[in-house]
Motif scaffolding. Structure first.
Motif, PDB file in Angstrom:
ATOM      1  N   ARG A 182      52.652  42.221   1.106  1.00  0.00           N
ATOM      2  CA  ARG A 182      51.904  43.446   0.812  1.00  0.00           C
ATOM      3  C   ARG A 182      50.951  43.790   1.948  1.00  0.00           C
ATOM      4  N   LYS A 230      51.250  38.245  -1.303  1.00  0.00           N
ATOM      5  CA  LYS A 230      50.099  38.903  -0.692  1.00  0.00           C
ATOM      6  C   LYS A 230      50.350  39.193   0.784  1.00  0.00           C
ATOM      7  N   LEU A 250      50.257  43.475  -7.029  1.00  0.00           N
ATOM      8  CA  LEU A 250      51.047  43.184  -5.832  1.00  0.00           C
ATOM      9  C   LEU A 250      52.369  43.934  -5.824  1.00  0.00           C
TER      10      LEU A 250
END
Length: 225
Positions: A106, A103, A135
């Motif tokens: 990203r 996460k 993701l």
């Protein structure tokens, strides 16, 4: 030593699955030992398997079982392995910190994808079940019926399908074949010791080696490619 990069900072990670994002060593070893039992060989420990593991996996099993295989016998090896692995897959968990790291990467505005030598039709739903599918901008697994070959061609196709410059990509994986594939395709590579290969083998590639995903990502900001 394998040359694994250029002088460009990576903006895209290609993640490996088994042994890298997924902690499946116990399932892998149980599956390997089902193969051993099927061919009359005593069980291996994880360290013993790490010492002999290589790609193509056919060569690994030929060494472990002290024999060469016909096509039919190799198909039986593959069947025995995946039958047991599939039974145990539900006991596997993601590597420590994997979700937060994915996460964070990203959310930093950079991109990532997943390339595995596990079967595509099993990989895709597994990634979704772990809540990771949003993701990755692409998820690719093995589309043939029998696995065990090199990753290089698959990596090249995976990168081309996304329109990526290989020099902007770093592959994070857990086996020597990841470094070999990266070198052939022209991407960077960082290896982690969390899978089924010994640290000695990983270090021998010349690629950076880390003991966790967190440590692997920590190498990226200061590592030119």
């Amino acid at each position: 030593m394998i040359e694994t990069g250029t002088d460009v900072i990576a903006s895209h990670i290609v993640w490996d699955w088994n042994g890298t994002l997924l902690n499946d060593n116990d399932a892998v070893l149980a599956a390997v030992n089902d193969v051993c039992a099927g061919f009359g060989r005593p069980a291996l420990t994880l360290e013993q398997w790490r010492e002999v593991y290589m790609r193509p996996v056919l060569k690994c099993y030929e060494q472990v079982l002290a024999r060469t295989f016909t096509a039919a016998e190799w198909a039986e090896v593959d069947r025995l392995y995946h039958q047991r692995y599939d039974q145990l897959f539900s006991t596997c968990a993601l590597a420590e910190g994997a979700v937060d790291l994915l996460k964070a990467w990203r959310d930093s505005g950079r991109t990532q994808s997943l390339l595995s030598m596990w079967f595509h039709n099993q990989l895709v739903p597994a990634v979704a079940d772990f809540g990771l599918d949003d993701l990755f901008q692409r998820v690719d697994g093995l589309r043939s019926e029998v696995g065990g070959d090199s990753k290089a061609e698959h990596l090249a196709q995976h990168i081309e399908a996304q329109g990526l410059n290989p020099a902007s990509v770093v592959l994070i994986g857990d086996v020597v074949d990841d470094a070999l594939a990266a070198a052939e395709v022209g991407t960077g590579c960082i290896l982690v010791t969390t899978g089924v290969m010994s640290r000695t083998s990983l270090v021998s590639t010349g690629a950076p080696v880390a003991d966790s995903l967190t440590a692997a990502l920590a190498l990226l900001p200061t590592r030119s490619r």
